[in-house]
Design an enzyme around this catalytic site. Sequence first.
Site, mmCIF file in Angstrom:
data_model
loop_
_atom_site.group_PDB
_atom_site.id
_atom_site.type_symbol
_atom_site.label_atom_id
_atom_site.label_comp_id
_atom_site.label_asym_id
_atom_site.label_seq_id
_atom_site.Cartn_x
_atom_site.Cartn_y
_atom_site.Cartn_z
ATOM 1 N N GLU A 191 8.794 -4.079 13.275
ATOM 2 C CA GLU A 191 8.713 -2.958 12.338
ATOM 3 C C GLU A 191 7.424 -2.211 12.689
ATOM 4 O O GLU A 191 6.318 -2.742 12.494
ATOM 5 C CB GLU A 191 8.634 -3.471 10.896
ATOM 6 C CG GLU A 191 8.562 -2.340 9.885
ATOM 7 C CD GLU A 191 8.361 -2.813 8.451
ATOM 8 O OE1 GLU A 191 7.691 -3.840 8.232
ATOM 9 O OE2 GLU A 191 8.860 -2.133 7.536
ATOM 10 N N GLU B 262 -4.920 -3.850 -2.056
ATOM 11 C CA GLU B 262 -6.379 -3.620 -2.049
ATOM 12 C C GLU B 262 -6.748 -2.337 -1.296
ATOM 13 O O GLU B 262 -7.858 -1.854 -1.379
ATOM 14 C CB GLU B 262 -7.123 -4.834 -1.484
ATOM 15 C CG GLU B 262 -6.776 -5.240 -0.054
ATOM 16 C CD GLU B 262 -5.545 -6.154 0.045
ATOM 17 O OE1 GLU B 262 -4.581 -5.974 -0.721
ATOM 18 O OE2 GLU B 262 -5.563 -7.032 0.936
ATOM 19 N N ARG B 263 -5.751 -1.776 -0.562
ATOM 20 C CA ARG B 263 -6.053 -0.530 0.164
ATOM 21 C C ARG B 263 -5.879 0.694 -0.730
ATOM 22 O O ARG B 263 -6.497 1.721 -0.486
ATOM 23 C CB ARG B 263 -5.132 -0.407 1.381
ATOM 24 C CG ARG B 263 -5.386 -1.526 2.368
ATOM 25 C CD ARG B 263 -4.427 -1.406 3.527
ATOM 26 N NE ARG B 263 -4.208 -2.712 4.113
ATOM 27 C CZ ARG B 263 -3.068 -3.115 4.627
ATOM 28 N NH1 ARG B 263 -2.017 -2.310 4.630
ATOM 29 N NH2 ARG B 263 -2.950 -4.298 5.149
ATOM 30 N N LYS C 254 -1.127 -7.176 -9.254
ATOM 31 C CA LYS C 254 -2.116 -7.193 -8.167
ATOM 32 C C LYS C 254 -1.685 -6.145 -7.140
ATOM 33 O O LYS C 254 -0.831 -6.378 -6.293
ATOM 34 C CB LYS C 254 -2.204 -8.584 -7.515
ATOM 35 C CG LYS C 254 -3.516 -8.756 -6.791
ATOM 36 C CD LYS C 254 -3.484 -9.235 -5.377
ATOM 37 C CE LYS C 254 -2.788 -8.546 -4.302
ATOM 38 N NZ LYS C 254 -3.470 -7.435 -3.630
ATOM 39 N N PHE D 159 0.815 -1.227 0.000
ATOM 40 C CA PHE D 159 0.000 0.000 0.000
ATOM 41 C C PHE D 159 0.840 1.265 0.000
ATOM 42 O O PHE D 159 0.365 2.327 -0.388
ATOM 43 C CB PHE D 159 -0.949 0.007 1.223
ATOM 44 C CG PHE D 159 -0.271 0.405 2.514
ATOM 45 C CD1 PHE D 159 -0.076 1.745 2.834
ATOM 46 C CD2 PHE D 159 0.195 -0.545 3.410
ATOM 47 C CE1 PHE D 159 0.562 2.128 4.004
ATOM 48 C CE2 PHE D 159 0.848 -0.179 4.577
ATOM 49 C CZ PHE D 159 1.027 1.162 4.872
ATOM 50 N N SER E 267 5.311 -6.945 3.414
ATOM 51 C CA SER E 267 5.879 -7.248 4.734
ATOM 52 C C SER E 267 6.679 -8.560 4.679
ATOM 53 O O SER E 267 6.449 -9.404 3.808
ATOM 54 C CB SER E 267 4.755 -7.349 5.758
ATOM 55 O OG SER E 267 3.848 -8.348 5.344
ATOM 56 N N CYS F 50 9.540 1.812 3.660
ATOM 57 C CA CYS F 50 10.465 0.714 3.993
ATOM 58 C C CYS F 50 11.877 1.241 4.177
ATOM 59 O O CYS F 50 12.736 0.537 4.674
ATOM 60 C CB CYS F 50 10.438 -0.358 2.927
ATOM 61 S SG CYS F 50 11.153 0.210 1.398
HETATM 62 P P1 NAD Z 1 1.499 -6.656 3.065
HETATM 63 O O1 NAD Z 1 2.538 -7.720 3.153
HETATM 64 O O2 NAD Z 1 0.388 -6.671 4.031
HETATM 65 O O3 NAD Z 1 0.813 -6.669 1.603
HETATM 66 C C1 NAD Z 1 1.572 -6.659 0.419
HETATM 67 C C2 NAD Z 1 0.798 -7.383 -0.666
HETATM 68 O O4 NAD Z 1 0.592 -8.745 -0.276
HETATM 69 C C3 NAD Z 1 -0.584 -6.791 -0.935
HETATM 70 O O5 NAD Z 1 -0.821 -6.773 -2.323
HETATM 71 C C4 NAD Z 1 -1.523 -7.755 -0.207
HETATM 72 O O6 NAD Z 1 -2.780 -7.860 -0.835
HETATM 73 C C5 NAD Z 1 -0.787 -9.078 -0.284
HETATM 74 N N1 NAD Z 1 -1.059 -9.947 0.876
HETATM 75 C C6 NAD Z 1 -1.306 -9.542 2.148
HETATM 76 N N2 NAD Z 1 -1.508 -10.609 2.944
HETATM 77 C C7 NAD Z 1 -1.380 -11.707 2.166
HETATM 78 C C8 NAD Z 1 -1.463 -13.115 2.413
HETATM 79 N N3 NAD Z 1 -1.718 -13.596 3.635
HETATM 80 N N4 NAD Z 1 -1.267 -13.961 1.388
HETATM 81 C C9 NAD Z 1 -0.995 -13.484 0.158
HETATM 82 N N5 NAD Z 1 -0.915 -12.171 -0.144
HETATM 83 C C10 NAD Z 1 -1.090 -11.282 0.853
HETATM 84 O O7 NAD Z 1 2.296 -5.250 3.110
HETATM 85 P P2 NAD Z 1 1.681 -3.799 3.196
HETATM 86 O O8 NAD Z 1 1.141 -3.575 4.569
HETATM 87 O O9 NAD Z 1 0.808 -3.518 2.039
HETATM 88 O O10 NAD Z 1 3.002 -2.917 2.993
HETATM 89 C C11 NAD Z 1 3.861 -2.543 4.041
HETATM 90 C C12 NAD Z 1 5.066 -3.465 4.126
HETATM 91 O O11 NAD Z 1 5.789 -3.445 2.883
HETATM 92 C C13 NAD Z 1 6.083 -3.016 5.170
HETATM 93 O O12 NAD Z 1 6.544 -4.157 5.856
HETATM 94 C C14 NAD Z 1 7.202 -2.386 4.353
HETATM 95 O O13 NAD Z 1 8.463 -2.394 4.985
HETATM 96 C C15 NAD Z 1 7.185 -3.251 3.142
HETATM 97 N N6 NAD Z 1 7.815 -2.611 1.996
HETATM 98 C C16 NAD Z 1 9.008 -3.114 1.565
HETATM 99 C C17 NAD Z 1 9.664 -2.521 0.496
HETATM 100 C C18 NAD Z 1 10.966 -3.068 -0.017
HETATM 101 O O14 NAD Z 1 11.328 -2.776 -1.153
HETATM 102 N N7 NAD Z 1 11.680 -3.862 0.757
HETATM 103 C C19 NAD Z 1 9.080 -1.406 -0.142
HETATM 104 C C20 NAD Z 1 7.853 -0.931 0.325
HETATM 105 C C21 NAD Z 1 7.227 -1.546 1.400
#
Ligand code: NAD
Length: 499
Positions: free
Chosen positions: A384, A176-177, A173, A149, A226, A281
């Site tokens: 985090e 969704e937020r 994909k 998101f 994450s 991140c």
């Molecule tokens: P998230 O892991 O909750 O979601 C990321 C994606 O995974 C979304 O598209 C979501 O729909 C999907 N997803 C969520 N739960 C799932 C599941 N159980 N099974 C399959 N798919 C699932 O992350 P977020 O809250 O959207 O984003 C924040 C996180 O992203 C933070 O931890 C941040 O540090 C990380 N981030 C990392 C980088 C990097 O390059 N390392 C860059 C930006 C953000």
Amino acid sequence: MEELCHWIDGKRVKGTSGRFADVMNPATGEQTGKVPLASVAELTAAIASAAEAQKGWAATNPQRRARVMMKFGALIETHMDELAELVSREHGKTLPDGRGDVQRGLEVVEVCMGAPAMLKGEFMDNGGPGIDLYSMRQPLGVVAGITPFNFPAMIPLWKMAPALASGNAMILKPSERCPSTSLRLAELLQEAGLPDGVLQVVNGDKEAVDTILDDETIQAVGFVGSTPIAQYIYGRAAANGKRAQCFGGAKNHMIIMPDADMDKAADALVGAGFGAAGERCMAISVAVPVGDETADALIERLVPRIEKLKVGPYTSGDDVDYGPVITKQAQERIKGLITSGVEQGATLVKDGRDFSLQGYEDGFYVGPTLFDNVTPDMDIYKQEIFGPVLSQVRAKSYDEALKLTMDNEYGNGTAIFTADGDVARDFASRVNVGMVGINFPIPVPLSYFTFGGWKKSAFGDLNQYGPDAFRFYTKTKTVTARWFSGIKDGAAFNFKAMD
Ligand code: NAD
């Protein structure tokens, strides 16, 4: 309230699964829309038609594909304010920060305008008698991007631009937020000349992700989110024989040496710790001053800067420093972690739990929070937080600060503030973190380099954008060709050198 859609075969298409997720405006706490969550059948159909469209796109020469990127880049610039508004409305970040989100994605599109140079193979004539060798980079087929998101424009662009410029079709994909920016970018790509079906934006949750991971047509998965989900996706994609690069969470440390310019260090910490409400991140969430004098000098400078921070809705334009966090649940989780920090013995210097904004009482705001005397066993250090919370961990020496950074399970970004070139050089060379800043708090590399963390911040091979992206989204084929003039007849039975 808007009913959002998918982008399939060049059109906005309503969801048919009957399942939806709420899309909110975090600044006000109001629901602005609902986004469809795709079923297995919707996704499978989108993948099949992407596979058909990919054949023609792969056969299109790289310069023509690059020209689509050129027009796309120009359209992004023309629509910068509109895209930034979409980003800020669903994410909550300020409008200048929303424009930054689009801009850092655009820079990757700009590199993809030169994709043909990255996709060229190698050639050697006369590698043996009458033998020439050449290699080529070919697209993988249909690939998937799954994005978080917190950068609704930048990270989808990091995924789609190099994948498409390399001749692949992509199933994107988005989170969704924050789904609206990706849908609009898909429309702009169509206007730039991308054939229908080559980019399919399919909204969804775990059901959609698992379908992507198990579908045999999908050749590669690029994920950002994450760490637990990154690790899960990497494992399942790899078990299914797919190429996967999965970028996860972070806990970025900034070391402040006694010889650092303290005012500049404090400015950097406030920007990198609280910008975008800490939902980056590459945010700095841990300050590690070396020596108590440095720590005290830093607190003395941080407090007045934090007191001046303006927190508010993106609609206030340039007048706010940061906005709300993404959801009510995130707001409650962050406040809960602040409470745990107090209970576990950290010194709460500034408390953002009771922050409230007149007229926006239902927005998901958390005030800037500063802890001192944090230790590695506390939850606020181990987790985090992904919110506007800065923790100060005091170190007695440079070696102790370096060890703390290196022992942390995450390795996305880190920084050191110092006037000593030898110390800075030693830090850059030894630290086990993927992106390092020297007197620079958020070292997100320019798009001609590559982006990626170490340790639990990334799973799989190769980084995002830059030259690595073209390696990730293509396969190398090497041809050994022989023409028979001057070659004697007779079979060869030994595996011998060509000369
Ligand atoms: P998230 O892991 O909750 O979601 C990321 C994606 O995974 C979304 O598209 C979501 O729909 C999907 N997803 C969520 N739960 C799932 C599941 N159980 N099974 C399959 N798919 C699932 O992350 P977020 O809250 O959207 O984003 C924040 C996180 O992203 C933070 O931890 C941040 O540090 C990380 N981030 C990392 C980088 C990097 O390059 N390392 C860059 C930006 C953000």
